[in-house]
Design an enzyme around this catalytic site. Structure first.
Site, PDB file in Angstrom:
ATOM      1  CG  HIS A 522      -1.713   1.216   1.450  1.00  0.00           C
ATOM      2  ND1 HIS A 522      -3.074   1.266   1.231  1.00  0.00           N
ATOM      3  CD2 HIS A 522      -1.363   2.467   1.884  1.00  0.00           C
ATOM      4  CE1 HIS A 522      -3.514   2.496   1.498  1.00  0.00           C
ATOM      5  NE2 HIS A 522      -2.498   3.237   1.909  1.00  0.00           N
ATOM      6  CD  GLU A 523       1.660   3.753   3.666  1.00  0.00           C
ATOM      7  OE1 GLU A 523       1.936   4.787   3.018  1.00  0.00           O
ATOM      8  OE2 GLU A 523       0.644   3.654   4.369  1.00  0.00           O
ATOM      9  CG  HIS A 526       0.619   6.518  -0.596  1.00  0.00           C
ATOM     10  ND1 HIS A 526      -0.426   7.274  -1.085  1.00  0.00           N
ATOM     11  CD2 HIS A 526       0.145   5.902   0.527  1.00  0.00           C
ATOM     12  CE1 HIS A 526      -1.490   7.127  -0.299  1.00  0.00           C
ATOM     13  NE2 HIS A 526      -1.164   6.303   0.687  1.00  0.00           N
ATOM     14  CG  HIS A 529      -0.061   8.689  -6.938  1.00  0.00           C
ATOM     15  ND1 HIS A 529      -1.133   9.059  -6.163  1.00  0.00           N
ATOM     16  CD2 HIS A 529      -0.318   9.202  -8.168  1.00  0.00           C
ATOM     17  CE1 HIS A 529      -1.995   9.753  -6.882  1.00  0.00           C
ATOM     18  NE2 HIS A 529      -1.520   9.857  -8.106  1.00  0.00           N
TER      19      HIS A 529
END
Length: 748
Positions: A522-523, A526, A529
């Site tokens: 998940h991190e 980021h 992104h």
């Protein structure tokens, strides 16, 4: 605009970095342009002189377009660096505001984007001390400077000459030859000013600034209180208190105790990374209750670190502040520019899922109580029993042992798997940077260069700080030290992932749970992104809170794809791939305990929204939490994921305030987008769908309206049905998935 990122995003920065709000200076604004620019020019020259001697202000040098000088950073330099950088930034802003030429995109918006470079560098160091390396010395500076940063921010937002120039460019945006990116920057800039008090005058304007200043102090105190309770409630176990705990956890606890001066004992720290596995495996119910109580009582112990009075004041001040702008409540103000648009839409989504989640909790508790009764435990399931008996049910129902799964989840191998996914979807390659080439703030931090696999073009750097330590806030997060921009020449990304895994004993790999592995992915989402950005201006690297979690939540789905399972989930001792039958059990149990996971999250999100839509006059946060959960029908066997007194997402700053619902809003998009991959010929590695993913959902950052971006990717808006299917919940009017399965089985 860099100025926007500093001056307007500082509320979030104060939560984990610092924070800024600003205060107006009517007398200064009233002075003539020539005198103002002369005065500010002196300040700028003075600031430039100080920059030569303060390493926190210095431009970044070295390889990869320059990197932070973490090896030269000292807390003693922080206060003077902030004061100098603020003066320099205000000089830049005054020069823009007092420019005698008519306002244009180039001389107003672009100059604002250009401003604040020195302050941005200082905030990078602030962020490390605040989140990764906090100390009493830093916290003293933090407490002193938070209100000053709020004053600074108000001076920018409430600079009427500046706002009038921004407004002029905004009003002319459709007939001044701006491209789509430039128009988006103008609109975002104007909205930040207009929604943060720039339109106020007189006493209302001064009061708005005063509130921001006080909130900065309160957010900082709240955060430091939680950290104090995390550091102040360690439990040290003897060897006869370890029953049920996995070998890897015991070894890590022993190493941690030795680090804390308790060699021969075993440390259980007051953080989720320590609490969660202990509650899952420990056979000692009394100790489970103690560990649970310590963790869920953070900020709520009736002592000098109690946060209840602070929360009450924060809520009252937020409500008063948005009242000055004409809003009925804080949530209405907060959601106006987000995908949900208003609190009613956010609440509607959460309340659509809540009944199914609670119903599933009751089913899970019944299963757990049956196990406890069969064992003749003589107990009724309590919150400190949930994880422990859920694990027993998992073993009984799916023959799945979480500790067995952990043997195949090595942190280093998971990282390699993430790199593989980044290569397949983004065409990125990660290469370790030679130790000593790039300064780091702690020996645990490692750095990789990110390049394009085909062209070899440098994309940026990725820093990883994986382990828990004293002074590091709990949880996991991603941050950027430098954004991708091109308007003043290309600047490449410096991205960082930060976790709180318990470091293994010397020579031992770090083994993590499936949930922790998902969080790791998940991190990293980021970070991808950040790294995928192709925007021109700094402001376009900002985000819409109920959208920015979508990209990271989506990346979690690749953990369970075949290439990751087949190549990176290998036994830490034998190197053998995870057995197919164990994988089948994991997939079969994918929705196991989903009632717990969804309900503990939704409880926090609903309480957040109700706190920010209610009249805060005379509020008692503990009582409000208790009564709200009771009215929702919260099962007594679990609590909110983040109880109000330590709910840092919403009270350490304003980044997630009235916005914690955003994880579920983003998960609606995630579930729908996942089906797009599942339906594609190449599955989750389909090149065409991956190309659209990068083009529309990652690379544009905030250069495109999120709803429009998603429609370009999917061809339509997302619905709630994929989310309900993902979680194994029935759609409204349907029978519970588990009950329906039992009925079908009995009928067959």
């Amino acid at each position: 605009m860099r100025q926007t990122l500093i001056a307007m995003s500082i509320a979030a920065a104060l939560a984990t970095v610092a924070g800024c709000s600003k205060e107006s200076d009517e007398s200064q604004a009233a002075k003539g342009a020539d005198q103002s620019m002369t005065t500010q020019g002196v300040a700028a020259n003075d600031a430039a002189g100080k920059a030569n001697s303060n390493p926190l202000l210095a431009e970044w040098t070295g390889p990869f377009g320059g990197v932070p000088a973490f090896d030269k950073a000292k807390v003693a330099d922080l206060k003077p660096a902030l004061e100098t950088a603020m003066a320099q930034n205000l000089a830049e802003i005054d020069a823009i505001a007092n420019n005698p030429e008519a306002p244009t995109f180039a001389n107003t918006i672009e100059e604002m984007e250009r401003s604040g470079a020195a302050l941005s560098r200082v905030f990078t160091y602030w962020g490390i001390w605040s989140s990764n390396m906090s100390s009493p010395e830093f916290r003293a500076v933090q407490s002193e400077m938070a209100p000053k940063l709020a004053d600074f921010s108000s001076k920018i937002i409430q600079n009427d000459k500046l706002f009038q120039r921004v407004k002029a460019v905004y009003d002319a945006r459709n007939n001044s030859g701006l491209n789509a990116e430039q128009k988006r920057v103008v609109e975002l800039t104007y909205d930040e000013f207009a929604t943060n008090g720039a339109t106020l005058t007189g006493e209302a304007k001064a009061r708005y600034a005063a509130i921001n200043k006080r909130l900065a102090e309160l957010h900082t105190t709240f955060s430091n209180n939680v950290l104090a309770d995390e550091e102040g409630y360690d439990i040290f176990l003897r060897s006869d208190q370890l029953s049920g705990l996995p070998e890897s956890f015991v070894k890590a606890a022993a190493a941690l105790a030795e680090e804390k001066g308790q060699k021969g004992n075993y440390a259980i720290t007051n953080t989720r990374s320590s609490m969660d596995p202990f509650l899952t495996y420990s056979d000692n119910r009394e100790l489970r209750e103690k560990v649970w109580t310590n963790y869920y009582s953070r900020g709520d112990n009736g002592d000098e670190h109690d946060n209840n009075a602070i929360i009450a004041e924060i809520l009252q001040l937020r409500d008063e502040r948005v009242g000055l702008l004409g809003f009925d409540n804080y949530a209405e103000w907060r959601l106006q520019n987000r995908m949900a648009k208003n609190p009613a839409n956010a609440i509607e989504l959460m309340e659509a899922v809540w009944p199914a989640a609670v119903a599933r909790v009751h089913e899970e508790v019944a299963d757990m109580q049956a196990v406890a009764d069969k064992e003749k435990a003589g107990i009724t399931i309590k919150p400190w029993d949930y994880r422990y008996y859920a694990e027993k049910v998992r073993k009984a129902k799916y023959d799945l042992n979480s500790d067995e799964v952990k043997q195949y989840l090595q942190l280093d191998k998971l990282r390699e798997g993430m790199f593989f996914v980044a290569g397949e979807l983004f065409n990125f390659e990660f290469t370790p940077v030679k130790e000593g080439t790039v300064p780091v703030f702690h020996e645990d931090v490692k750095v990789w260069e990110v390049t394009d696999k085909t062209s070899g073009e440098h994309i940026g750097l990725w820093y990883l700080d994986p382990y828990a330590r004293a002074g590091k806030r709990s949880g996991a997060w991603a941050t950027m030290y430098r954004d991708h921009t091109t308007f003043d020449g290309k600047e490449t990304v410096l991205a960082s992932n930060n976790s709180n895994f318990i470091k293994g004993a010397p020579g031992e790999p770090v083994l993590v749970s499936w949930d922790d592995a998902e969080t790791f992915f998940h991190e990293f989402g980021h970070a991808l992104h950040f790294l995928a950005s192709n925007v021109t201006y700094p402001t376009l690297n900002s985000g819409v809170r109920d959208y920015t979690e979508f990209q990271s939540q989506l990346l979690e789905r690749w953990l369970s794809t075949d290439p990751i399972i087949d190549n990176y989930l290998v036994h830490y001792k034998t190197g053998e791939p995870i057995p197919a039958e164990l994988v089948a059990k994991i997939k079969k149990a994918a929705n196991f305990n989903q009632g717990f996971a969804t309900t503990e999250y939704l409880a926090s999100a609903l309480v957040d929204m109700k706190l920010h839509t209610s009249d805060p006059e005379g509020i008692d946060p503990d009582k409000f939490e208790r009564e709200t959960l009771e009215s929702l029908g919260m099962p007594s066997e679990l609590v909110m994921r983040h109880r109000t007194p330590h709910f840092g997402h919403i009270f350490s700053g304003e980044g997630y305030s009235a916005g914690y619902y955003g994880y579920m809003w983003a998960d609606v998009l995630t579930s729908d987008a996942s089906e797009a991959f599942a339906e594609a010929e190449g599955g989750f590695y389909d090149k065409e769908v991956a190309g659209k993913l990068v083009k529309y959902l990652f690379a544009p950052r905030n250069a495109m309206d999120p709803a429009e971006a998603y429609r370009k990717f999917r061809g339509r808006d997302a619905g709630i049905e994929p989310l309900m299917r993902d979680r194994g919940f029935p759609l409204p009017g349907e029978e519970s998935g588990e009950k329906a399965e039992e009925t079908a089985s009995a009928g067959g």
